[in-house]
Design a protein around this motif. Structure first.
Motif, PDB file in Angstrom:
ATOM      1  N   MET A   1       0.761  -1.307  -0.032  1.00 48.26           N
ATOM      2  CA  MET A   1      -0.351   0.013  -0.304  1.00 48.26           C
ATOM      3  C   MET A   1       1.080   0.784  -0.473  1.00 48.26           C
ATOM      4  SD  MET A   1      -2.768   0.747   2.713  1.00 48.26           S
ATOM      5  CE  MET A   1      -4.249   1.139   2.460  1.00 48.26           C
ATOM      6  N   LEU A   2       0.158   2.485  -1.364  1.00 51.28           N
ATOM      7  CA  LEU A   2       1.157   3.323  -1.049  1.00 51.28           C
ATOM      8  C   LEU A   2       0.845   4.328   0.248  1.00 51.28           C
ATOM      9  CD1 LEU A   2       0.920   4.410  -4.193  1.00 51.28           C
ATOM     10  CD2 LEU A   2       3.162   4.062  -3.406  1.00 51.28           C
ATOM     11  N   GLN A   3       1.985   4.909   0.492  1.00 54.28           N
ATOM     12  CA  GLN A   3       2.058   5.865   1.942  1.00 54.28           C
ATOM     13  C   GLN A   3       2.831   7.077   2.021  1.00 54.28           C
ATOM     14  OE1 GLN A   3       1.132   4.052   5.322  1.00 54.28           O
ATOM     15  NE2 GLN A   3       1.280   5.876   6.792  1.00 54.28           N
ATOM     16  N   PRO A   4       2.151   7.941   1.267  1.00 52.42           N
ATOM     17  CA  PRO A   4       2.500   9.303   1.362  1.00 52.42           C
ATOM     18  C   PRO A   4       3.662  10.179   2.982  1.00 52.42           C
ATOM     19  CG  PRO A   4       0.370   9.804   1.591  1.00 52.42           C
ATOM     20  CD  PRO A   4       0.429   8.243   2.066  1.00 52.42           C
ATOM     21  N   PRO A   5       5.075  10.051   2.989  1.00 57.90           N
ATOM     22  CA  PRO A   5       5.386  10.228   3.427  1.00 57.90           C
ATOM     23  C   PRO A   5       4.864  11.373   5.059  1.00 57.90           C
ATOM     24  CG  PRO A   5       6.221  11.668   1.636  1.00 57.90           C
ATOM     25  CD  PRO A   5       4.757  11.250   1.567  1.00 57.90           C
ATOM     26  N   GLY A   6       5.190  11.224   6.375  1.00 53.67           N
ATOM     27  CA  GLY A   6       4.082  11.775   7.505  1.00 53.67           C
ATOM     28  C   GLY A   6       2.875  11.022   7.724  1.00 53.67           C
ATOM     29  N   GLY A   7       3.342   9.572   7.756  1.00 51.54           N
ATOM     30  CA  GLY A   7       2.437   8.546   7.962  1.00 51.54           C
ATOM     31  C   GLY A   7       1.306   8.830   7.384  1.00 51.54           C
ATOM     32  N   CYS A   8       0.417   9.236   7.274  1.00 52.06           N
ATOM     33  CA  CYS A   8      -1.026  10.124   6.485  1.00 52.06           C
ATOM     34  C   CYS A   8      -1.957   8.663   5.963  1.00 52.06           C
ATOM     35  CB  CYS A   8      -1.101  11.179   6.316  1.00 52.06           C
ATOM     36  SG  CYS A   8      -2.332  11.562   5.605  1.00 52.06           S
ATOM     37  N   ALA A   9      -2.236   8.146   5.682  1.00 52.16           N
ATOM     38  CA  ALA A   9      -2.606   6.966   5.843  1.00 52.16           C
ATOM     39  C   ALA A   9      -3.332   7.705   4.093  1.00 52.16           C
ATOM     40  CB  ALA A   9      -3.602   5.452   6.232  1.00 52.16           C
ATOM     41  N   PRO A  10      -3.351   6.871   3.310  1.00 45.25           N
ATOM     42  CA  PRO A  10      -4.074   7.295   1.424  1.00 45.25           C
ATOM     43  C   PRO A  10      -5.888   7.138   2.058  1.00 45.25           C
ATOM     44  CG  PRO A  10      -2.227   5.785   1.324  1.00 45.25           C
ATOM     45  CD  PRO A  10      -2.428   5.366   3.038  1.00 45.25           C
ATOM     46  N   GLN A  11      -6.208   6.293   2.632  1.00 44.75           N
ATOM     47  CA  GLN A  11      -7.712   6.093   2.791  1.00 44.75           C
ATOM     48  C   GLN A  11      -7.984   8.396   3.886  1.00 44.75           C
ATOM     49  OE1 GLN A  11      -9.876   4.534   3.036  1.00 44.75           O
ATOM     50  NE2 GLN A  11     -11.426   5.934   3.102  1.00 44.75           N
ATOM     51  N   ASN A  12      -7.225   8.825   4.374  1.00 41.41           N
ATOM     52  CA  ASN A  12      -7.256  10.498   4.558  1.00 41.41           C
ATOM     53  C   ASN A  12      -7.296  10.777   3.230  1.00 41.41           C
ATOM     54  OD1 ASN A  12      -6.302   8.868   6.603  1.00 41.41           O
ATOM     55  ND2 ASN A  12      -6.169  10.889   8.061  1.00 41.41           N
ATOM     56  N   LEU A  13      -6.831  10.360   2.543  1.00 37.13           N
ATOM     57  CA  LEU A  13      -6.959  10.917   1.529  1.00 37.13           C
ATOM     58  C   LEU A  13      -8.053  11.059   0.510  1.00 37.13           C
ATOM     59  CD1 LEU A  13      -6.115  13.004  -0.929  1.00 37.13           C
ATOM     60  CD2 LEU A  13      -4.758  10.968  -1.992  1.00 37.13           C
ATOM     61  N   PHE A  14      -8.783   9.662   0.689  1.00 40.09           N
ATOM     62  CA  PHE A  14     -10.008   9.330  -0.276  1.00 40.09           C
ATOM     63  C   PHE A  14     -10.854   9.455   1.116  1.00 40.09           C
ATOM     64  CE2 PHE A  14      -6.981   6.031  -2.014  1.00 40.09           C
ATOM     65  CZ  PHE A  14      -7.372   6.402  -3.381  1.00 40.09           C
ATOM     66  N   ASP A  15     -11.077  10.205   1.668  1.00 34.16           N
ATOM     67  CA  ASP A  15     -12.381  10.786   2.822  1.00 34.16           C
ATOM     68  C   ASP A  15     -11.908  11.952   2.556  1.00 34.16           C
ATOM     69  OD1 ASP A  15     -12.961   7.685   3.809  1.00 34.16           O
ATOM     70  OD2 ASP A  15     -11.380   8.692   5.784  1.00 34.16           O
ATOM     71  N   TYR A  16     -10.873  12.566   2.473  1.00 34.45           N
ATOM     72  CA  TYR A  16     -11.379  14.478   2.105  1.00 34.45           C
ATOM     73  C   TYR A  16     -12.022  14.248   0.419  1.00 34.45           C
ATOM     74  CZ  TYR A  16      -8.907  16.974   5.366  1.00 34.45           C
ATOM     75  OH  TYR A  16      -8.462  17.530   6.966  1.00 34.45           O
ATOM     76  N   LEU A  17     -12.111  14.015  -0.449  1.00 34.38           N
ATOM     77  CA  LEU A  17     -12.036  13.282  -2.097  1.00 34.38           C
ATOM     78  C   LEU A  17     -13.495  13.421  -1.761  1.00 34.38           C
ATOM     79  CD1 LEU A  17      -9.235  12.627  -3.305  1.00 34.38           C
ATOM     80  CD2 LEU A  17      -9.556  14.613  -3.745  1.00 34.38           C
ATOM     81  N   GLU A  18     -13.660  11.953  -0.547  1.00 37.24           N
ATOM     82  CA  GLU A  18     -15.347  11.758  -0.613  1.00 37.24           C
ATOM     83  C   GLU A  18     -16.104  12.504  -0.754  1.00 37.24           C
ATOM     84  OE1 GLU A  18     -14.712   6.737  -0.678  1.00 37.24           O
ATOM     85  OE2 GLU A  18     -15.051   7.619   0.972  1.00 37.24           O
ATOM     86  N   GLY A  19     -15.706  13.674   0.042  1.00 36.46           N
ATOM     87  CA  GLY A  19     -16.545  14.325   0.560  1.00 36.46           C
ATOM     88  C   GLY A  19     -16.230  15.720  -0.166  1.00 36.46           C
ATOM     89  N   SER A  20     -16.608  17.071   0.715  1.00 33.74           N
ATOM     90  CA  SER A  20     -16.813  18.212   0.133  1.00 33.74           C
ATOM     91  C   SER A  20     -15.338  18.627   0.041  1.00 33.74           C
ATOM     92  CB  SER A  20     -17.733  19.380   0.601  1.00 33.74           C
ATOM     93  OG  SER A  20     -17.463  19.604   1.714  1.00 33.74           O
ATOM     94  N   SER A  21     -13.850  18.469   0.165  1.00 31.83           N
ATOM     95  CA  SER A  21     -12.710  18.892   0.364  1.00 31.83           C
ATOM     96  C   SER A  21     -12.346  18.299  -1.350  1.00 31.83           C
ATOM     97  CB  SER A  21     -11.874  17.970   1.337  1.00 31.83           C
ATOM     98  OG  SER A  21     -13.040  18.761   2.495  1.00 31.83           O
ATOM     99  N   SER A  22     -11.302  19.353  -1.276  1.00 32.07           N
ATOM    100  CA  SER A  22     -10.796  19.001  -2.605  1.00 32.07           C
ATOM    101  C   SER A  22      -8.967  19.291  -2.325  1.00 32.07           C
ATOM    102  CB  SER A  22      -9.857  20.543  -3.402  1.00 32.07           C
ATOM    103  OG  SER A  22      -9.752  21.328  -2.542  1.00 32.07           O
TER     104      SER A  22
END
Length: 56
Positions: A1-22
């Motif tokens: 699984m890809l993981q960006p630096p800083g320990g932020c799991a990709p799920q956080n990114l998808f959660d943002y994009l699924e919501g109203s965030s860019s």
């Protein structure tokens, strides 16, 4: 699984994009994640999606 630096799991990114965030909102809230790292996660997900669709 890809993981960006800083320990932020990709799920956080998808959660943002699924919501109203860019992507910019995500990058602001997770400053340790670079734009290229976030884009790499999205590209990897897209590739996986196409591979799974082709296998179905």
């Amino acid at each position: 699984m890809l993981q960006p630096p800083g320990g932020c799991a990709p799920q956080n990114l998808f959660d943002y994009l699924e919501g109203s965030s860019s992507l910019d909102d995500f990058l602001t809230d997770f400053p340790s994640v670079t734009r290229p790292a976030a884009v790499a996660v999205l590209e990897a997900a897209r590739e996986r999606l196409f591979l799974d669709a082709a296998a179905a």
